[in-house]
Design a protein around this motif. Structure first.
Motif, PDB file in Angstrom:
ATOM      1  N   LEU A  20       0.998  -1.403  -0.012  1.00 31.67           N
ATOM      2  CA  LEU A  20      -0.079  -0.004  -0.004  1.00 31.67           C
ATOM      3  C   LEU A  20       0.983   1.144   0.030  1.00 31.67           C
ATOM      4  N   SER A  21       0.949   1.901  -1.103  1.00 30.90           N
ATOM      5  CA  SER A  21       1.737   3.207  -1.500  1.00 30.90           C
ATOM      6  C   SER A  21       1.180   4.152  -2.275  1.00 30.90           C
ATOM      7  N   ASN A  22       2.074   5.517  -2.092  1.00 35.50           N
ATOM      8  CA  ASN A  22       1.449   6.331  -3.043  1.00 35.50           C
ATOM      9  C   ASN A  22       1.540   6.214  -4.487  1.00 35.50           C
ATOM     10  N   GLY A  23       2.541   4.935  -4.779  1.00 31.84           N
ATOM     11  CA  GLY A  23       2.489   4.567  -6.286  1.00 31.84           C
ATOM     12  C   GLY A  23       3.856   3.965  -6.462  1.00 31.84           C
ATOM     13  N   PRO A  24       3.992   3.125  -7.583  1.00 29.11           N
ATOM     14  CA  PRO A  24       5.046   2.258  -7.961  1.00 29.11           C
ATOM     15  C   PRO A  24       6.379   3.198  -8.025  1.00 29.11           C
ATOM     16  N   GLY A  25       6.375   4.642  -8.034  1.00 32.76           N
ATOM     17  CA  GLY A  25       7.560   5.381  -8.497  1.00 32.76           C
ATOM     18  C   GLY A  25       8.372   5.570  -7.200  1.00 32.76           C
ATOM     19  N   ILE A  29       9.926 -10.086  -4.962  1.00 31.22           N
ATOM     20  CA  ILE A  29       9.875 -10.823  -6.086  1.00 31.22           C
ATOM     21  C   ILE A  29      10.875 -11.547  -6.265  1.00 31.22           C
ATOM     22  N   LYS A  30      11.991 -11.047  -5.764  1.00 29.00           N
ATOM     23  CA  LYS A  30      13.361 -11.810  -5.844  1.00 29.00           C
ATOM     24  C   LYS A  30      13.207 -13.138  -4.992  1.00 29.00           C
ATOM     25  N   ARG A  31      12.385 -12.805  -4.021  1.00 27.10           N
ATOM     26  CA  ARG A  31      12.099 -14.067  -3.005  1.00 27.10           C
ATOM     27  C   ARG A  31      11.044 -14.977  -3.466  1.00 27.10           C
ATOM     28  N   GLY A  32      10.385 -14.820  -4.683  1.00 28.98           N
ATOM     29  CA  GLY A  32       9.340 -15.706  -5.193  1.00 28.98           C
ATOM     30  C   GLY A  32       8.004 -15.415  -4.835  1.00 28.98           C
ATOM     31  N   HIS A  33       7.752 -13.808  -4.469  1.00 28.73           N
ATOM     32  CA  HIS A  33       6.542 -13.647  -3.996  1.00 28.73           C
ATOM     33  C   HIS A  33       6.014 -12.970  -5.051  1.00 28.73           C
ATOM     34  N   GLU A  34       4.493 -13.003  -5.418  1.00 22.46           N
ATOM     35  CA  GLU A  34       3.701 -11.912  -6.390  1.00 22.46           C
ATOM     36  C   GLU A  34       3.528 -10.863  -5.478  1.00 22.46           C
ATOM     37  N   VAL A  35       3.461  -9.683  -6.223  1.00 19.04           N
ATOM     38  CA  VAL A  35       3.412  -8.489  -5.650  1.00 19.04           C
ATOM     39  C   VAL A  35       2.789  -7.425  -6.389  1.00 19.04           C
ATOM     40  N   VAL A  36       1.655  -6.785  -5.893  1.00 20.82           N
ATOM     41  CA  VAL A  36       1.264  -5.775  -6.521  1.00 20.82           C
ATOM     42  C   VAL A  36       1.291  -4.449  -5.648  1.00 20.82           C
ATOM     43  N   VAL A  37       1.455  -3.284  -6.268  1.00 16.83           N
ATOM     44  CA  VAL A  37       1.428  -2.091  -5.638  1.00 16.83           C
ATOM     45  C   VAL A  37      -0.072  -1.461  -5.832  1.00 16.83           C
ATOM     46  N   VAL A  38      -0.382  -1.081  -4.509  1.00 13.62           N
ATOM     47  CA  VAL A  38      -1.915  -0.541  -4.354  1.00 13.62           C
ATOM     48  C   VAL A  38      -1.814   0.746  -4.078  1.00 13.62           C
ATOM     49  N   LYS A  39      -2.355   1.920  -4.883  1.00 13.82           N
ATOM     50  CA  LYS A  39      -2.313   2.976  -4.328  1.00 13.82           C
ATOM     51  C   LYS A  39      -3.444   3.406  -3.453  1.00 13.82           C
TER      52      LYS A  39
END
Length: 169
Positions: free
Chosen positions: A6-11, A23-33
């Motif tokens: 949960l972030s202000n954005g992927p930037g 991701i390096k550790r094999g997790h699926e990740v989504v950035v949510v604003k």
């Protein structure tokens, strides 16, 4: 694991780094604003929606809530916690960390060494306050503020009194 950051954005730099490492550790990740999320509150059905979809499929969330969005951001985190989604930083912990006085109280109670701190809302008590703290110089902090905002070094009683009077006007 499926993780939402949960972030202000992927930037945001820290968001990018967290995503890379997950991701390096094999997790699926989504950035949510989180600013673009909304909570639906009803009996026994806490939901959070983002871009037309309910956020209930995550195993964990990593909140990266901006200080100026604490109230709304923690409401979204709390709603996700109510769904049983694990949060690396609970909504309560985020709120406590944003309250300087509460943080100092929690640390002191836990036996963590902290600088002697005196809290007051009254500049007329300046002589007693300075005596309790051990004399000047003193660091005066507003209860709110981040990144050094609202922090002043007062090297004399006169300076401390002036700062407190300015803060409380």
């Amino acid at each position: 694991m499926k993780i939402a950051i949960l972030s202000n954005g992927p930037g945001n730099y820290s968001t990018k780094r967290l995503k890379e490492e997950a991701i390096k550790r094999g997790h699926e990740v989504v950035v949510v604003k989180y600013r673009d999320c909304y909570a639906s509150i009803e009996r026994s059905n806490p939901t959070v929606s983002y871009r037309g979809e309910d956020l209930e499929k995550f195993d964990a969330i990593i909140p990266r809530i901006a200080a100026n969005m604490t109230r709304y951001g923690t409401a979204i985190v709390r709603q996700l916690e109510m769904q049983g989604i694990y949060s690396v930083s609970s909504s309560i912990a985020i709120n406590r960390s944003r309250d300087k006085l509460r943080t100092m109280q929690v640390l002191a109670r836990a036996g963590v060494g902290i600088p002697k701190t005196v809290v007051s809302r009254n500049s007329t008590d300046i002589d007693d306050l300075i005596e309790k703290i051990g004399g000047t110089p003193v660091i005066i902090k507003l209860a709110r503020g981040t990144h050094g905002n609202g922090v002043v070094l007062a090297e004399s009683k006169k300076a401390a009194k002036s700062v407190l009077q300015a803060f409380y006007l």
